[in-house]
Motif scaffolding. Structure first.
Motif, PDB file in Angstrom:
ATOM      1  N   THR A 164       0.091  -9.749  10.978  1.00 62.71           N
ATOM      2  CA  THR A 164      -0.854  -9.857   9.713  1.00 62.71           C
ATOM      3  C   THR A 164      -1.008  -8.556   9.037  1.00 62.71           C
ATOM      4  N   HIS A 167       2.188  -7.699   7.133  1.00 64.43           N
ATOM      5  CA  HIS A 167       2.082  -8.142   5.820  1.00 64.43           C
ATOM      6  C   HIS A 167       1.276  -7.932   4.892  1.00 64.43           C
ATOM      7  N   ASP A 168       0.008  -7.692   5.197  1.00 66.60           N
ATOM      8  CA  ASP A 168      -0.980  -7.084   4.155  1.00 66.60           C
ATOM      9  C   ASP A 168      -0.750  -5.667   3.823  1.00 66.60           C
ATOM     10  N   HIS A 171       2.466  -5.999   1.180  1.00 62.13           N
ATOM     11  CA  HIS A 171       2.173  -6.699   0.018  1.00 62.13           C
ATOM     12  C   HIS A 171       1.352  -5.861  -0.841  1.00 62.13           C
ATOM     13  N   VAL A 172       0.410  -5.326  -0.234  1.00 58.67           N
ATOM     14  CA  VAL A 172      -0.591  -4.534  -0.943  1.00 58.67           C
ATOM     15  C   VAL A 172       0.302  -3.347  -1.551  1.00 58.67           C
ATOM     16  N   GLU A 196      -1.049   5.715  -5.277  1.00 55.26           N
ATOM     17  CA  GLU A 196      -2.427   4.988  -5.375  1.00 55.26           C
ATOM     18  C   GLU A 196      -2.242   3.786  -4.730  1.00 55.26           C
ATOM     19  N   ARG A 197      -1.164   3.131  -4.861  1.00 52.57           N
ATOM     20  CA  ARG A 197      -0.703   1.821  -4.103  1.00 52.57           C
ATOM     21  C   ARG A 197      -0.483   2.355  -2.796  1.00 52.57           C
ATOM     22  N   ALA A 200      -3.921   2.496  -1.088  1.00 49.75           N
ATOM     23  CA  ALA A 200      -4.454   1.389  -0.993  1.00 49.75           C
ATOM     24  C   ALA A 200      -3.972   0.593   0.276  1.00 49.75           C
ATOM     25  N   VAL A 204      -5.948  -0.653   3.582  1.00 48.60           N
ATOM     26  CA  VAL A 204      -6.263  -1.896   3.936  1.00 48.60           C
ATOM     27  C   VAL A 204      -6.069  -2.210   5.347  1.00 48.60           C
ATOM     28  N   ARG A 207      -8.685  -0.371   8.967  1.00 47.98           N
ATOM     29  CA  ARG A 207     -10.271  -0.531   9.343  1.00 47.98           C
ATOM     30  C   ARG A 207     -10.268  -1.979   9.863  1.00 47.98           C
TER      31      ARG A 207
ATOM     32  N   VAL B 172      -2.426 -10.214  -0.935  1.00 49.89           N
ATOM     33  CA  VAL B 172      -2.390 -10.619   0.428  1.00 49.89           C
ATOM     34  C   VAL B 172      -2.451 -12.089   0.240  1.00 49.89           C
ATOM     35  N   ARG B 207     -14.722  -6.132   4.192  1.00 56.60           N
ATOM     36  CA  ARG B 207     -14.919  -5.322   5.132  1.00 56.60           C
ATOM     37  C   ARG B 207     -14.910  -3.656   4.391  1.00 56.60           C
TER      38      ARG B 207
END
Lengths: 208, 208
Positions: A164, A167-168, A171-172, A196-197, A200, A204, A207, B172, B207
DNA sequence: CCCATACGGTACTAGACAGTCTAGTTTTTG
DNA sequence: CAAAAACTAGACTGTCTAGTACCGTATGGG
């Protein structure tokens, strides 16, 4: 495009490569139906007869150029893995480099053109679309999962579910930019937006 | 497709709608170049002459069907906003409904077909691609930002940068699934996968 | 009820395109 | 160096397609 200055290529091999290169450029820019075999022959500086000597028909030529272009996605994936290992800084910096490599790779003009082509012809050539998906997005996310595993082994605070997370992360980082590239073919995504991407995407996953 | 049983539509208006509906189905399935005007006329059960009475040429008809289809993206956005407000549970459940509505909307067959068409013809019809992008992805992310603002006002623990949060949430949730729909046109994304993506999207923003 | 307007059907023009054929030239290879 | 194989140039066939023309029929507002 793979024209690597081989010293003694036979004429026939040279023509074969010329046709592939010309057809590649035309199909990627104008699509399958938007490109004629006469155009290909002219662009390759070759007679039409020669085109049909090397490729049975238009569909055969199309499959050949897609099969020829798809592996280049593999090079992008390799670049992503290299970006993590290379350079200084902690896991955060390394992951940011990873994201940046992914972004720059995905936004290469040939990459976005191939993606557009695969999507456009997905109904007519489902096998090619599937092959592209496997070689591109799928192995891309796989590579990122590998990188994240390395980072976690190195002590970075990552979630337990790495599939996961990968994946996150992917795609982010790239999805929004790929959309831009697909819908606005002539525009170039500026450096600041890419950076910037990348930040980000790292934020994501770092954390959990 | 907007055929809303109006009591006394004139013959001409009925034909106009028939042509639009038939052309829409054909263009969305076969693309611009893959669809002929004879096909459209036959599918609409109308003479070719009548098609040309209502639309100047093929390009005009194409623009009309895209202009006719694009607004439907707006309906999806409205559904997203409604999903947040409706139903029980806290902010987390509400956001999950939001993500789910976004996913289901994006995966509607007409939505993915229109997306594929806009991408395929982005070079030939850049204005249509831009219009689609504005009406679809752009307003979609905007709507999500609004929903996140509501959620934060309600006390949900969200990041301060809502624009980034909305972007992350949207991509996402849907990007991976849209890829699947674009590259595998005949397959349906199963419910369980959709639910899992919705959960992942909520987890990413809840979060900070 | 009548006439302008829209319709159906079909034949047509003009051009594009995939793929073949011919006939003559160049390159490769044994 | 000679035969086989690959090349060029261009004409050609059959098919498809966008868009038009013609002509007779149906619709609908005044």
């Amino acid at each position: 495009m793979g024209v690597t200055l081989e010293r003694q290529r036979t004429l026939s091999e040279r023509k074969h490569g010329d046709i592939l290169a010309a057809a590649s450029a035309l199909f990627l820019r104008q699509g399958y139906r938007g490109t004629s075999m006469d155009e290909v022959a002219t662009a390759a500086k070759v007679s039409k007869q020669t085109v049909y000597k090397h490729f049975a028909d238009k569909e055969d030529l199309f499959r050949a150029i897609v099969a020829d272009s798809t592996p280049r996605s593999g090079a992008i994936v390799a670049g992503v893995e290299a970006a993590y290992a290379s350079g200084a800084g902690g896991a955060e910096r390394a992951l940011e480099r990873t994201a940046r490599a992914l972004i720059d790779g995905a936004l290469l003009p040939e990459a976005t053109a191939l993606r557009r082509l695969a999507i456009a012809e997905a109904e007519q050539f489902p096998d090619l679309a599937a092959a592209y998906y496997g070689a591109g997005p799928l192995t891309g996310v796989g590579a990122i999962m590998g990188v994240l595993a390395q980072a976690r082994d190195g002590g970075a605070p990552l979630p337990t579910d790495l599939a996961t997370a990968a994946h996150d992360f992917a795609h982010v980082a790239v999805s929004g930019l790929i959309d831009l590239a697909l819908f606005f073919p002539s525009q170039v995504v500026p450096d600041a937006v890419r950076a910037e991407r990348a930040r980000a995407a790292v934020a994501v996953v770092l954390r959990a």
